[in-house]
Design a protein around this motif. Structure first.
Motif, PDB file in Angstrom:
ATOM      1  N   ALA A 146       0.785  -1.177  -0.039  1.00  0.00           N
ATOM      2  CA  ALA A 146      -0.064  -0.053   0.166  1.00  0.00           C
ATOM      3  C   ALA A 146       1.238   0.956   0.277  1.00  0.00           C
ATOM      4  O   ALA A 146       0.785   2.547  -0.830  1.00  0.00           O
ATOM      5  N   LEU A 147       2.122   1.151   0.994  1.00  0.00           N
ATOM      6  CA  LEU A 147       2.780   2.726   0.896  1.00  0.00           C
ATOM      7  C   LEU A 147       3.624   2.488  -0.420  1.00  0.00           C
ATOM      8  O   LEU A 147       3.700   3.860  -0.143  1.00  0.00           O
ATOM      9  N   SER A 148       4.442   1.764  -1.057  1.00  0.00           N
ATOM     10  CA  SER A 148       5.327   1.959  -1.851  1.00  0.00           C
ATOM     11  C   SER A 148       3.842   1.916  -3.404  1.00  0.00           C
ATOM     12  O   SER A 148       4.485   2.629  -4.371  1.00  0.00           O
ATOM     13  N   THR A 149       3.152   0.873  -3.765  1.00  0.00           N
ATOM     14  CA  THR A 149       2.744   1.367  -4.885  1.00  0.00           C
ATOM     15  C   THR A 149       1.093   2.204  -4.566  1.00  0.00           C
ATOM     16  O   THR A 149       0.266   2.749  -5.817  1.00  0.00           O
ATOM     17  N   GLY A 150       0.098   2.246  -3.965  1.00  0.00           N
ATOM     18  CA  GLY A 150      -0.872   2.534  -3.882  1.00  0.00           C
ATOM     19  C   GLY A 150      -1.901   1.688  -3.420  1.00  0.00           C
ATOM     20  O   GLY A 150      -3.165   1.840  -3.500  1.00  0.00           O
ATOM     21  N   ASP A 151      -1.668  -0.039  -3.663  1.00  0.00           N
ATOM     22  CA  ASP A 151      -3.113  -0.297  -3.470  1.00  0.00           C
ATOM     23  C   ASP A 151      -3.140  -0.931  -2.686  1.00  0.00           C
ATOM     24  O   ASP A 151      -2.323  -1.762  -2.104  1.00  0.00           O
ATOM     25  N   TYR A 152      -4.268  -1.387  -1.882  1.00  0.00           N
ATOM     26  CA  TYR A 152      -4.309  -1.922  -0.521  1.00  0.00           C
ATOM     27  C   TYR A 152      -4.786  -3.125  -0.665  1.00  0.00           C
ATOM     28  O   TYR A 152      -6.451  -3.202  -0.850  1.00  0.00           O
ATOM     29  N   ALA A 153      -5.062  -3.609  -1.044  1.00  0.00           N
ATOM     30  CA  ALA A 153      -5.578  -5.284  -1.326  1.00  0.00           C
ATOM     31  C   ALA A 153      -5.076  -6.298  -0.280  1.00  0.00           C
ATOM     32  O   ALA A 153      -3.995  -7.303  -0.597  1.00  0.00           O
ATOM     33  N   ALA A 154      -6.091  -7.076   0.164  1.00  0.00           N
ATOM     34  CA  ALA A 154      -5.595  -8.030   1.021  1.00  0.00           C
ATOM     35  C   ALA A 154      -5.440  -9.413   0.258  1.00  0.00           C
ATOM     36  O   ALA A 154      -5.829  -9.869  -0.698  1.00  0.00           O
ATOM     37  N   GLY A 155      -4.266 -10.398   1.015  1.00  0.00           N
ATOM     38  CA  GLY A 155      -3.978 -11.305   0.814  1.00  0.00           C
ATOM     39  C   GLY A 155      -4.505 -12.783   1.227  1.00  0.00           C
ATOM     40  O   GLY A 155      -5.402 -12.007   2.345  1.00  0.00           O
ATOM     41  N   PRO A 156      -4.102 -13.646   0.692  1.00  0.00           N
ATOM     42  CA  PRO A 156      -4.372 -14.789   1.860  1.00  0.00           C
ATOM     43  C   PRO A 156      -3.725 -14.742   3.176  1.00  0.00           C
ATOM     44  O   PRO A 156      -2.101 -14.766   3.289  1.00  0.00           O
ATOM     45  N   VAL A 157      -3.403 -15.330   4.142  1.00  0.00           N
ATOM     46  CA  VAL A 157      -2.497 -15.007   5.014  1.00  0.00           C
ATOM     47  C   VAL A 157      -1.262 -16.198   5.025  1.00  0.00           C
ATOM     48  O   VAL A 157      -1.630 -17.320   5.330  1.00  0.00           O
ATOM     49  N   THR A 158      -0.044 -15.710   5.536  1.00  0.00           N
ATOM     50  CA  THR A 158       0.664 -17.051   5.295  1.00  0.00           C
ATOM     51  C   THR A 158       1.363 -16.709   6.566  1.00  0.00           C
ATOM     52  O   THR A 158       2.052 -15.857   7.357  1.00  0.00           O
ATOM     53  N   PRO A 159       1.159 -18.372   7.684  1.00  0.00           N
ATOM     54  CA  PRO A 159       1.704 -18.146   9.013  1.00  0.00           C
ATOM     55  C   PRO A 159       3.315 -18.010   9.099  1.00  0.00           C
ATOM     56  O   PRO A 159       4.096 -18.414   8.246  1.00  0.00           O
ATOM     57  N   THR A 160       3.630 -17.646   9.604  1.00  0.00           N
ATOM     58  CA  THR A 160       5.700 -17.048  10.140  1.00  0.00           C
ATOM     59  C   THR A 160       6.209 -17.123  11.706  1.00  0.00           C
ATOM     60  O   THR A 160       4.879 -17.302  12.335  1.00  0.00           O
TER      61      THR A 160
END
Ligand code: PLP
Length: 467
Positions: free
Chosen positions: A289-303
């Motif tokens: 979002a901050l680098s391209t302006g696209d705020y788009a949710a994807g699937p969550v990857t556990p880390t």
């Protein structure tokens, strides 16, 4: 101080009401109607103040008469007296320009204690003057649950029911919740996932009869008072490194954007902040979002950094509102419909001078943990390592000190730390007896009606104690 909703369609509230309310009725988040300013002389005068006096000076304008200075100081002294370090949030130097701000000296070893210890006292203080009993309901994958339980245990006129996924939180995290035996603390293990537990909590708030009868409340980071308490350590750290005469940069391990938004507020209040580095793991919606302006949710990857495994970053809405308020209701409607929306030009150009962002993967995180251990003699947790990796990669003038926010004690994530560094951090003595204490929790099926019946049988109605 007046508080307004980011969506513009909820009534204005004062500090007391906003603390008890949580989310605004129009789905937005509450923010102050204006940013209070500290001038250069006022910031310079913070040098030499201890943490509690700094907290009073920074938070006073937001509290706006709801609590007098002496009482605010007493509440801060009580909240931060429980921290295991005299400096509350000490700075540790790593090399010539890099510093760690240790935020994990509270009772549950994560930075969430800084805000929740104070919030628990504010709840008790405000409820004492009202004919109201509050029932706090939450779902946790670990850190928030233990910090909220510790903060609310034994407090008058409030019960807490915390749902966690059975068998899916670490032993340390579970015991930090289930060994708290205060009668107002109710731990519920759900036979399901964290998402199941979270969905149940949302469903309970959506049942007006149940939610109204027990005055349900939330303590997640959308609560304004939590953010307010986090502004303090940005001032506290920066004046120790030369503010207001020298600007300071901060690198923040980011999930829900609460912690880094507090840094933004500090800058808006007049603190010379050279840069706010938003560090994400591979769940990088904020970096995109901050680098391209696209705020788009994807699937969550556990880390290895579960507190940053998010796909929706609630507090980001507060920044968008501050940079272009008129666009927010439409953007949030678009996001609700499509799981995606675009930042406006005003929001992008407004964020650019202050914010940068970085996406740090598992190898970069491990490398940062090893660097801190081998080069600076500091064993750090995986969340802090994500921020340190971003800090070391940031492109900043060489004379700007860079402060990495250390958000969890390394012992809280011992396995990941040991894998990266070969060192197994031991639990601090103050929580060392955790494994000898009695545990208490209820195991319930993944069934909303069963959980509601369980809570209704144990909770206190909002008004009066008998039906
Ligand atoms: C909650 C948490 C974070 C993320 O903070 P946000 O305010 O949600 O951005 C980072 N690290 C740790 C250890 C946390 O518990």
């Amino acid at each position: 101080m007046d508080y307004i909703s980011t969506r513009g369609a909820s009534p204005t509230l004062d500090f007391e009401a906003v603390t008890l309310a949580g989310l605004a009725g129009d789905g937005g988040l509450y923010v102050p109607s204006v940013w209070p300013r500290l001038d250069r002389a006022e910031i310079a005068a913070l040098a030499g103040l201890d943490y509690v006096d700094t907290a009073v000076a920074v938070m006073r304008p937001f509290v706006g008469g709801a609590i007098g200075d002496d009482e605010l100081k007493a509440l801060c002294a009580q909240a931060y007296g429980r921290f295991a370090h005299a400096g509350v949030t000490p700075l540790v130097q790593l090399d010539r320009r890099h510093w760690l701000l240790e935020l994990f000296h509270g009772p549950t070893l994560a930075f969430k204690d800084v805000a929740l210890q104070l919030l628990g006292l504010l709840f008790e203080r405000f409820l004492s003057r009202r004919d109201t009993h509050l029932t706090v309901i939450g779902a946790t994958s670990g850190d928030t649950g233990s910090a909220a339980i510790d903060a609310l245990a034994g407090r008058a006129k409030v019960d807490i029911f915390m749902l966690h996924p059975h068998g899916r939180v670490s032993d340390v995290q579970r015991r930090q919740m289930t060994t708290v035996l205060a009668p107002n603390v109710h731990n519920i293990a759900i036979e399901g996932s964290f998402d199941d537990a979270q969905a149940m909590v949302k469903a309970m708030f959506a049942r007006p009869d149940f939610a109204g009868r027990f005055a349900l409340s939330a303590v997640n980071s959308i609560n304004w008072a939590r953010l307010m308490a986090q502004i303090v350590y940005y001032f506290y750290a920066a004046v120790r490194l030369g503010a207001p005469d020298r600007p300071v940069a901060f690198a923040v391990p980011t999930g829900n954007f609460g912690d880094v938004f507090a840094g933004y507020v500090a800058a808006r209040m007049g603190l010379p902040v050279a840069r706010l580095i938003v560090a994400t793991n591979v769940n990088d919606i904020l970096h995109r979002a901050l680098s391209t302006g696209d705020y788009a949710a994807g699937p969550v990857t556990p880390t290895a950094t579960p507190s940053m495994d998010i796909q929706v970053s609630s507090n980001f809405e507060r920044l968008l509102h501050d940079l272009d308020a008129a666009a927010v209701p439409g953007q949030m409607a678009a996001f609700a419909a499509n799981r995606a929306m675009r930042l406006t030009d005003a929001q992008l150009t407004g964020a650019r001078p202050l914010f940068s962002s970085a996406r740090i993967d598992a190898d970069e995180m491990s490398l940062a943990m090893r660097w801190a251990s081998e080069r600076a003699g500091q064993v750090i947790d995986p969340h802090s390592a994500i921020a340190l990796a971003a800090a070391r990669a940031a492109d900043l003038p060489g004379d700007v000190p860079v402060v990495t926010l250390a958000t969890a004690h390394p012992a809280k994530f011992r396995d990941a730390v040991e894998r990266a560094t070969g060192i197994r951090p031991s639990l601090p003595a103050r929580v060392g007896k955790l494994f000898e204490r009695e545990e208490r929790f209820s195991l319930l099926p993944n069934d909303l009606d069963a959980v509601i019946a369980h809570i209704a049988a144990r909770a206190t109605p909002a008004h009066g104690t008998s039906a």
